[in-house]
Motif scaffolding. Structure first.
Motif, PDB file in Angstrom:
ATOM      1  N   ASP A 122       0.845  -1.189   0.000  1.00 14.35           N
ATOM      2  CA  ASP A 122       0.000   0.000   0.000  1.00 14.35           C
ATOM      3  C   ASP A 122       0.881   1.240   0.000  1.00 14.35           C
ATOM      4  O   ASP A 122       1.431   1.633   1.027  1.00 14.35           O
ATOM      5  N   VAL A 131      -7.500   3.214   4.422  1.00 10.73           N
ATOM      6  CA  VAL A 131      -6.632   2.064   4.668  1.00 10.73           C
ATOM      7  C   VAL A 131      -7.418   0.929   5.316  1.00 10.73           C
ATOM      8  O   VAL A 131      -7.251  -0.245   4.961  1.00 10.73           O
ATOM      9  N   LYS A 132      -8.277   1.264   6.251  1.00 14.05           N
ATOM     10  CA  LYS A 132      -9.112   0.260   6.925  1.00 14.05           C
ATOM     11  C   LYS A 132      -9.944  -0.520   5.914  1.00 14.05           C
ATOM     12  O   LYS A 132     -10.040  -1.752   5.973  1.00 14.05           O
ATOM     13  N   ALA A 135      -7.600  -2.846   3.761  1.00 11.23           N
ATOM     14  CA  ALA A 135      -6.989  -3.900   4.571  1.00 11.23           C
ATOM     15  C   ALA A 135      -8.023  -4.931   5.004  1.00 11.23           C
ATOM     16  O   ALA A 135      -7.771  -6.148   4.971  1.00 11.23           O
ATOM     17  N   ALA A 139      -7.880  -8.778   3.824  1.00 12.21           N
ATOM     18  CA  ALA A 139      -7.361  -9.625   4.906  1.00 12.21           C
ATOM     19  C   ALA A 139      -7.598 -11.121   4.713  1.00 12.21           C
ATOM     20  O   ALA A 139      -6.678 -11.927   4.927  1.00 12.21           O
ATOM     21  N   TYR A 145       0.707  -7.613   4.413  1.00  8.17           N
ATOM     22  CA  TYR A 145       0.323  -6.254   4.018  1.00  8.17           C
ATOM     23  C   TYR A 145       1.470  -5.311   4.359  1.00  8.17           C
ATOM     24  O   TYR A 145       1.878  -5.204   5.518  1.00  8.17           O
ATOM     25  N   PHE A 147       2.539  -1.413   4.490  1.00  8.71           N
ATOM     26  CA  PHE A 147       2.025  -0.046   4.458  1.00  8.71           C
ATOM     27  C   PHE A 147       3.193   0.922   4.425  1.00  8.71           C
ATOM     28  O   PHE A 147       4.048   0.909   5.315  1.00  8.71           O
ATOM     29  N   ALA A 194      -4.311  -0.761   9.539  1.00 10.82           N
ATOM     30  CA  ALA A 194      -3.841  -1.950   8.822  1.00 10.82           C
ATOM     31  C   ALA A 194      -3.549  -3.085   9.799  1.00 10.82           C
ATOM     32  O   ALA A 194      -3.908  -4.245   9.562  1.00 10.82           O
ATOM     33  N   VAL A 202       1.450  -7.155   9.229  1.00 13.76           N
ATOM     34  CA  VAL A 202       1.638  -5.846   8.601  1.00 13.76           C
ATOM     35  C   VAL A 202       3.078  -5.360   8.773  1.00 13.76           C
ATOM     36  O   VAL A 202       3.611  -5.326   9.885  1.00 13.76           O
TER      37      VAL A 202
END
Length: 395
Positions: A122, A131-132, A135, A139, A145, A147, A194, A202
């Protein structure tokens, strides 16, 4: 004018367009040396032990293309997700999905639904809500992931040696989406969003100033281009202040390495490996470019008196006192231990000048950062007046 932390590190492009388009925060690949760099950059890169399918949110601006090239050099398959409006012709052989990071938009994240990837990177998250959404959607179908955050997340950058455990900036209203005002705090909340969606999976990378060919900000570019022009060059401070930055290609290589290793947690990623003084940065640039530049080092108090500002007029330099005095002296031991490496400074300097010199004349005519030529002449004249007068009085 007082510069915000975001002005110092992020700075150049309209934030709203960045996170809405799904473009990269910084970094690129055009017009650079073909010499293979560290960690598998270039045509002669070693392949990864296991090829991965990697989704990049963004991927078409500065850091994005460097990530694509680094991933491909390692043998990975890349998919890009963005609005298709920035450099749409890049990477014709790469799968491209169109949509919008904002799930409230008509097309939103629909193109990602039901798809599986080994990892996602990302590069374009600025607002926690955005972002939420990505993610949480990814997921169940993504193992890892990454970030791309920023060193601006740190609450107090007044002293050198900041580590990943330092407190991060906060904001009273956690629903705010005013990125210009709360850049660092919102990036910190993006990291948290994230991690909440994918706990333990993450990799939060916190870069400092990202530099090199295709940099849209000219924050680093100013110096190689100005040094190449030669003559008397206004230089900030005593030359003994430390500076930090990272070539976008080195950052991309570290990110791809982290994806392969499934690194998790926070990693501050800037450089170089050992402390670099402004004096050495400029002198090494001069030598690499075979320039006749002569540096006039002007004390911070003189610059302040003549309204010459750190980072905007004098890029990659901050005043040795003040709330951001330690911003270019952060600790990177954790990233180094994880495999972060750097190409020679001279390579970044030469590649940056080669790229800039190949840009259209109108682009070359106006650097986006750094003191303007006519203003530099005025300040140099004032410096000589004070300096020469002082020498005369001393005699």
């Amino acid at each position: 004018m007082k510069l915000s932390r975001r002005d110092l590190i992020q700075g150049a492009v309209t934030v709203g367009s960045l996170w809405a388009m799904g473009c990269a925060t910084s970094g690129s690949s055009g017009g650079a040396s073909e010499t293979p760099g560290p960690q598998g950059q270039g045509a002669g890169a070693a392949k990864a032990d296991k090829p991965l399918n990697i989704l990049i949110l963004g991927g078409t601006k500065f850091l994005g293309p460097a990530l694509v090239e680094s991933a491909q050099a390692r043998g990975h398959t890349v998919t890009l997700f963005n609005r298709g409006k920035t450099n749409p012709g890049l990477f014709p052989n790469v799968e491209k999905l169109q949509g919008d990071r904002d799930p409230t938009k008509a097309e939103g994240l629909k193109a990602l639904e039901g798809r599986k990837w080994d990892a996602v990177v990302d590069t374009s998250g600025y607002v926690p809500r955005i972002v939420k959404a990505s993610a949480e959607l990814l997921a169940p179908n993504v193992g890892h992931y990454t970030f791309v955050s920023t060193i601006s997340v740190y609450k107090d950058a007044s002293k050198p040696g900041l580590t990943e455990t330092a407190p991060v900036a906060t904001v009273t209203d956690v629903t705010t989406e005013d990125v210009d005002k709360h850049y660092g705090a919102l990036k910190a909340l993006c990291e948290k969003a994230a991690e909440t969606a994918m706990p333990g999976r993450v990799f939060n990378v916190r870069p400092g100033l990202i530099v090199g060919p295709d940099d849209p900000t000219d924050r680093f570019t100013y110096w190689p281009v100005r040094v190449a022009r030669g003559g008397e060059v206004l230089a900030p401070g005593t030359g003994l202040n430390q500076t930090q930055f990272i070539d976008a290609r080195d950052l991309a290589a570290f990110i791809i390495l982290g994806v392969e290793k499934k690194l998790a947690g926070q990693y501050t990623a800037t450089g170089p490996e050992k402390p670099l003084l402004m004096r050495d940065f400029l002198e090494r640039s001069k030598k690499a470019l075979k320039s006749d530049a002569h540096f006039i080092w002007a004390h911070a108090s003189f610059l302040e008196k003549h309204k010459v500002e750190s980072f905007s007029d004098m890029p990659v330099w901050v005043s040795p006192t003040g709330e951001d005095a330690g911003l270019l002296q952060v600790n990177i031991d954790k990233a180094l231990a994880a495999g972060l490496t750097f190409r020679p400074l001279e390579e970044t300097v030469r590649d940056t000048v080669a790229w800039f010199n190949a840009e259209p004349p109108e682009r070359q005519a106006k650097l986006k950062s750094g003191i303007k030529p006519e203003r530099e002449k005025e300040v140099l004249a004032a410096w000589h007046q004070e300096h020469d007068k002082g020498n005369a009085n001393a005699g």
